[in-house]
Design an enzyme around this catalytic site. Structure first.
Site, short mmCIF file in Angstrom:
data_model
loop_
_atom_site.label_atom_id
_atom_site.label_comp_id
_atom_site.label_asym_id
_atom_site.label_seq_id
_atom_site.Cartn_x
_atom_site.Cartn_y
_atom_site.Cartn_z
CG ASP A 18 -1.91 -1.16 1.20
OD1 ASP A 18 -2.23 -1.64 0.11
OD2 ASP A 18 -2.30 -1.60 2.29
CG HIS A 46 -1.89 -2.09 -7.01
ND1 HIS A 46 -1.03 -2.70 -7.87
CD2 HIS A 46 -1.61 -2.60 -5.79
CE1 HIS A 46 -0.27 -3.55 -7.19
NE2 HIS A 46 -0.61 -3.51 -5.93
#
Ligand code: GDP
Ligand code: IMO
Ligand code: MG
Length: 434
Positions: A18, A46
């Site tokens: 992340d 994503h």
């Protein structure tokens, strides 16, 4: 930073995922012809934001959002066809058509319904430190079957329906026996229904499935520029991460050739992605984790909630020991520092430069997870800044304290910070020269 000169490049997370890889892949796709996902599966999430429109991709390469670029899903990916088809449909609904510009390796292993059930059931029965806190996307069980071999299914197997049905029958009988022994009230598995459903998926994906290994060879021979999109992060790598609190694929820079099916020499540069602070989701050690209002403030300002599971992310100060470890292991030349805007408004900021454990200083990232649980960070304190950074577009226009903060990260981790991100939008990106 001259982006057009990077050559075949890989974007890699340097922490626990992340970091903002999706945004950086999207930004770099402009300079590439083909974007390749090569590891993990729908456990990845994503995010790309283009002119206020937010896209969250789990399996498709983030570069797919650029019309005219080809997306490839390489053999190292654990592919859930249900999620993939949903993603393809979702993008089509938003005006992005992937026909003729998505190629999926027939060598990919298939995430089956019993993988997702096993992931969920297993996490339910584990207690205390045995829990991993997985995303429940079936990734660990799918890769476990891949290693086990006799119980695995690859996409190419789906094109031989009779053999597939027979093999699946045997696999499902074994799974049911194991589930009955280990879990309370496992859902029944219907091998015939699963076979029907997966044969339909194969049919729907038929035009995308091919030998991506030979396609990428062809691209390399013809000088087409490849961009590899790493999923997860270096510290979640199955071999090099904070084992056992890792994912089940090779998510560091070392996994690219194997997962994508290209020679190691094909990758010319690595762009490592870090946040200006550190986050983690799921279980496992996190030396700089904050349990106070600073951590809460980072989480709220940075909207630190998981893209895949919505779980609140654990937040902490930047850990340069971990950053250095990932840079050195991956041979990372360039780094993108994300979320600098999130740190506006703190009087002071801290960076962890080393650890202490049992009264001794530790400059290296330890292999033992219990040592990492016990280390205490040694912090360096730096002045913060109050200005909003979201409209800044050059490094020179950043407040002095923000520049000093970034340069200190660069010095401590030993790689050039070439990109600084000051917001989720494509346009909120600063490229630094020199
Ligand atoms: P990935 O898994 O590495 O692609 O990262 P995620 O998409 O899971 O999480 C990163 C989050 O941060 C996403 O919501 C992005 O839109 C957001 N983001 C990326 N860069 C920046 C930035 O510089 N500032 C802010 N405020 N948000 C960012
Ligand atoms: P992206 O690509 C953050 C974490 C999970 C869990 C551990 C194992 O979006 O950066 P798994 O489902 O893979 O068996 O879970 O790994 N994890 C991630 N954390 N970002 C990710 O991906 C992650 N992929 C896996 O939270 O702790
Ligand atoms: Mg993510």
């Amino acid at each position: 930073m001259d982006l057009s000169n990077l050559g075949t490049t890989c974007v890699i997370g340097l922490f626990w995922g992340d970091e903002g890889k999706g945004k950086i892949v999207d930004v770099l796709t402009e300079y590439a012809d083909v974007v390749v996902r090569y590891n993990g599966g729908a456990n990845a999430g994503h995010t790309v934001v283009i002119e206020g429109e937010r896209f969250a991709l789990h399996l498709l390469p983030s570069g797919s959002l650029h019309g005219g670029k080809t997306g490839v899903i390489g053999p190292g990916v654990a592919l859930d066809p249900a999620v993939l088809l949903e993603e393809i449909d979702h993008l089509r609904g938003r005006g992005i058509d992937l026909t003729d510009r998505l190629k999926i390796s027939k060598r990919c292993h298939v995430v089956m319904p019993y993988h997702k059930a096993e992931d969920r059931l297993n996490e339910q029965v584990l207690t205390g430190k045995d829990k991993i806190g997985t995303t429940a996307r079936g990734i660990g069980p799918c890769y476990a079957d891949k290693m086990q071999r006799s119980s695995a299914v690859r996409f190419c197997d789906l094109f031989n329906p009779n053999e597939f049905r027979e093999r699946l029958g045997r696999i499902v009988r074994r799974k049911q026996a194991v589930f009955a022994a280990l879990y309370e009230n496992p859902e029944p598995l219907d091998a015939e229904a699963i076979a029907d459903q997966y044969l339909r998926y194969a049919d729907q994906l038929r035009n995308y499935l091919c030998d991506t290994t030979s396609y990428l060879q062809h691209c390399l021979q013809h000088g087409r520029k490849l961009l590899f999109e790493g999923a997860h992060g270096t510290l979640l790598d199955i071999d090099h991460g904070t084992y056992p609190y890792v994912t089940s694929s090779s998510s560091s820079a070392l996994g690219v050739p194997s997962g994508a099916g290209v020679p190691p020499s094909a990758v010319q540069s690595y762009v490592g992605v870090v946040k200006a602070y550190t986050t983690r989701v799921g279980q496992g050690p996190f030396p700089t984790e904050l349990f106070d209002e600073n951590g809460e403030r980072i989480r709220e300002r940075g909207h630190e909630y998981g893209t895949t599971t919505g779980r609140p992310r654990r937040c902490g100060w930047f850990d340069a020991v971990a950053g250095r470890y990932s840079v050195q292991m991956g041979g990372i030349g360039h780094v993108a520092v994300m979320h600098l805007d999130t740190l506006s408004g703190f009087d002071r900021l801290s960076i962890c430069t080393a650890y202490t454990v049992d009264g001794k200083r530790l400059d290296e990232f330890p292999a033992e997870v219990d040592v990492l649980e016990r280390v205490k960070p040694i912090y360096e304190s730096l002045p913060g800044w109050s200005e909003d950074l979201t409209s800044v577009r050059t490094f020179e226009d950043l407040p002095q304290a923000a520049r000093d903060y970034v340069l200190r990260i660069e010095e401590l981790i030993g790689a050039t910070v070439s990109i600084v991100s000051v917001g989720p939008e494509r346009s909120q990106t600063i490229f630094r020269n020199g």
